[in-house]
Design an enzyme around this catalytic site. Structure first.
Site, PDB file in Angstrom:
ATOM      1  N   HIS A  62      65.618 136.368  -9.957  1.00 48.13           N
ATOM      2  CA  HIS A  62      64.335 135.814 -10.416  1.00 48.13           C
ATOM      3  C   HIS A  62      63.533 136.902 -11.107  1.00 48.13           C
ATOM      4  O   HIS A  62      62.865 137.710 -10.466  1.00 48.13           O
ATOM      5  CB  HIS A  62      63.554 135.255  -9.229  1.00 48.13           C
ATOM      6  CG  HIS A  62      62.313 134.503  -9.622  1.00 48.13           C
ATOM      7  ND1 HIS A  62      61.899 133.376  -8.956  1.00 48.13           N
ATOM      8  CD2 HIS A  62      61.398 134.702 -10.606  1.00 48.13           C
ATOM      9  CE1 HIS A  62      60.780 132.921  -9.513  1.00 48.13           C
ATOM     10  NE2 HIS A  62      60.459 133.726 -10.520  1.00 48.13           N
ATOM     11  N   ASP A 154      60.218 127.340 -13.919  1.00 50.93           N
ATOM     12  CA  ASP A 154      59.442 128.353 -13.206  1.00 50.93           C
ATOM     13  C   ASP A 154      58.183 128.734 -13.971  1.00 50.93           C
ATOM     14  O   ASP A 154      58.194 128.880 -15.184  1.00 50.93           O
ATOM     15  CB  ASP A 154      60.269 129.610 -12.962  1.00 50.93           C
ATOM     16  CG  ASP A 154      59.524 130.594 -12.090  1.00 50.93           C
ATOM     17  OD1 ASP A 154      59.199 130.248 -10.948  1.00 50.93           O
ATOM     18  OD2 ASP A 154      59.243 131.701 -12.575  1.00 50.93           O
ATOM     19  N   ASN A 280      51.545 134.822  -8.214  1.00 45.53           N
ATOM     20  CA  ASN A 280      51.743 133.422  -7.858  1.00 45.53           C
ATOM     21  C   ASN A 280      53.187 133.221  -7.402  1.00 45.53           C
ATOM     22  O   ASN A 280      54.108 133.440  -8.185  1.00 45.53           O
ATOM     23  CB  ASN A 280      51.449 132.519  -9.059  1.00 45.53           C
ATOM     24  CG  ASN A 280      51.413 131.052  -8.683  1.00 45.53           C
ATOM     25  OD1 ASN A 280      51.467 130.699  -7.522  1.00 45.53           O
ATOM     26  ND2 ASN A 280      51.320 130.193  -9.678  1.00 45.53           N
ATOM     27  N   ASP A 307      60.835 138.777  -8.682  1.00 42.50           N
ATOM     28  CA  ASP A 307      59.882 138.039  -9.517  1.00 42.50           C
ATOM     29  C   ASP A 307      59.139 139.005 -10.432  1.00 42.50           C
ATOM     30  O   ASP A 307      57.921 138.904 -10.619  1.00 42.50           O
ATOM     31  CB  ASP A 307      58.900 137.220  -8.665  1.00 42.50           C
ATOM     32  CG  ASP A 307      58.122 136.185  -9.481  1.00 42.50           C
ATOM     33  OD1 ASP A 307      58.431 136.020 -10.672  1.00 42.50           O
ATOM     34  OD2 ASP A 307      57.194 135.561  -8.926  1.00 42.50           O
ATOM     35  N   PHE A 325      48.707 135.752 -13.511  1.00 44.43           N
ATOM     36  CA  PHE A 325      49.398 136.027 -12.255  1.00 44.43           C
ATOM     37  C   PHE A 325      50.624 136.907 -12.505  1.00 44.43           C
ATOM     38  O   PHE A 325      51.309 136.743 -13.503  1.00 44.43           O
ATOM     39  CB  PHE A 325      49.887 134.721 -11.619  1.00 44.43           C
ATOM     40  CG  PHE A 325      48.805 133.803 -11.130  1.00 44.43           C
ATOM     41  CD1 PHE A 325      48.229 133.993  -9.883  1.00 44.43           C
ATOM     42  CD2 PHE A 325      48.376 132.732 -11.908  1.00 44.43           C
ATOM     43  CE1 PHE A 325      47.251 133.132  -9.404  1.00 44.43           C
ATOM     44  CE2 PHE A 325      47.400 131.856 -11.441  1.00 44.43           C
ATOM     45  CZ  PHE A 325      46.832 132.063 -10.191  1.00 44.43           C
TER      46      PHE A 325
END
Length: 426
Positions: A62, A154, A280, A307, A325
């Site tokens: 991710h 996403d 986020n 992320d 974010f």
């Protein structure tokens, strides 16, 4: 001529450490010689890994590389360089670029850029819906043919249950997973941080935990109905952990991931209105932090991801309410987790490595993640002893948005190899 990587330390499945020498030929691990005595390396290139950990290359399922469209934040070249420095040999990039990755041409653009960069291996996701608007499904078959490894919107949650069910049924029919950003928009609009004491103190609207969990629960039921492999992004709440645990117990094909910042930080740690602490999902309560740690430990959460979400200094300077974010994660992930969980004795080294190599490979059916004879030589060499401070000015990422500035950490990658080629070395 091959390559001998000599004197490195392998962390075995039984949590023992042993010295090993790896011979790499034609991009693969051709031979592993264990013991302190180095083999004859005459005629071959030698990489001295003495006293350093040799791991399978880290895998991050991710990440955000921002290109195309947001090259002021990151490019595929700078993002993969940053990933390589962090020890990641394989990364899966999210499709919320501009244009979004919802056509075969955009998939090919990303793959071509990644090949040209020659750093970490890039696996793209394709969008679930066109332009990530939640109104019409993309051409799943064409995206698969172009090279995507799954489908996700996403950055936004798919708000329609019917749309998500249709997507799951289609993904199941062609054998790829649905990867979900779980967020009910009706509960989060205009909120920059988690609902809690920090939000109250600063007069900010809060994002409630149930905004994530509502979609997790809904989607587990839809995954049960369709039989798709359903993967939950960046789990951050106790509610979500509870729902995923139940889904697994009743046989739903649900997997999930967690980020280092949700394992290490709560909203009580936010020092003020510094937007480098805005991400986020947001930082949740200490109870949620404990729940995601325990969920990772008992297998409810399958893997760790970063992320990695770069933003420019100018964007983050807009403050907690207006800044975007996200934080960067490639270059700090392993040192953070090694220092805070392995060095303190809560986790074994093997446990951490499994969550960053073996498990992501298993969940997504990837042919990497192990150090064994015959395996592709994706390797990360890590100095477990040297302590350094997190200094964003030294990042290879174009962006420096991290809340971990100044943290003193151990466990820094010093060399990264993809298919037998050194792509980064300190």
């Amino acid at each position: 001529m091959g390559i001998w990587m000599t004197g490195g330390i392998l962390a075995n499945a039984n949590n023992t450490l042993e010295t090993a020498h790896l011979f790499i030929d034609n991009g693969r691990i051709a031979r592993i010689v264990k013991g302190d005595t180095a083999p004859d390396t005459t005629g071959h290139e030698v990489i001295d890994a003495s006293g350093k950990l040799v791991s399978a290359g880290l895998i991050d399922m991710h990440v955000h590389l921002r290109e195309p469209g947001f090259e002021h934040k990151e490019t595929i070249a700078t993002g993969t360089a940053s990933a390589a420095r962090g020890g990641f040999t394989t990364i899966a990039c999210m499709p919320n670029t501009r244009p979004v990755i919802d056509t075969a041409d955009t998939v090919r653009y990303v793959l071509d850029k990644a090949e040209a960069a020659g750093r970490s291996r890039v696996l793209p996701y394709g969008c679930i819906t066109k332009n990530e608007l939640g109104r019409e499904l993309t051409d799943f078959a064409a995206l698969k043919k172009a090279g995507v490894i799954g489908y996700t919107d996403d950055g936004v949650g798919v708000q329609s249950a019917q749309m998500m069910k249709d997507a799951m049924a289609l993904a199941k029919s062609i054998g790829l997973p649905i990867i979900a950003h779980c967020e009910d928009n009706t509960l989060v609009e205009g909120a920059p941080v988690s609902e809690g004491e920090f939000a109250k103190k600063h007069g900010l609207k809060g994002i409630p935990n149930e905004s994530e969990a509502i979609h997790v629960g809904r989607d587990i039921l839809l995954a049960e109905a369709t039989g798709v492999h359903y993967h939950v992004c960046h789990v951050s709440t106790e509610m979500s952990v509870r729902l995923i645990r139940h889904g697994k117990q009743i046989g739903v094909n649900v997997t999930s991931e967690v980020c280092p910042h949700h394992l290490l930080l709560s909203d009580e740690d936010i020092p003020g209105l510094d937007a480098n602490w805005k991400m986020n999902p947001p930082l949740r309560t200490p109870r949620d932090v404990q729940a995601v740690i325990e969920g990772l430990e008992d297998g409810t959460i399958d893997m760790i991801v970063t992320d990695h979400a770069p933003h420019s200094a100018e964007e983050k300077a807009k403050g907690m309410q207006l800044a975007p974010f996200g934080i960067v994660g490639f270059e700090t992930a392993f040192p953070l987790l090694y220092t805070k969980f392995v060095k303190t004795g809560r986790w074994t080294l093997r446990f951490l490595l499994d969550k960053m190599t073996v498990k992501p490979a298993e969940v997504f059916g990837l042919p990497w993640g192990t150090v064994e004879e015959g395996a592709e030589a994706d390797l990360t060499v890590i100095d477990l002893d040297t302590e350094k401070e997190v200094d964003p000015a030294k990042f290879l990422s174009k962006s420096h948005n991290t809340p971990f500035i100044g943290w003193k950490l151990q466990g820094w990658p010093v060399l990264t190899m993809v298919a037998g080629k050194v792509v980064w070395a300190d």
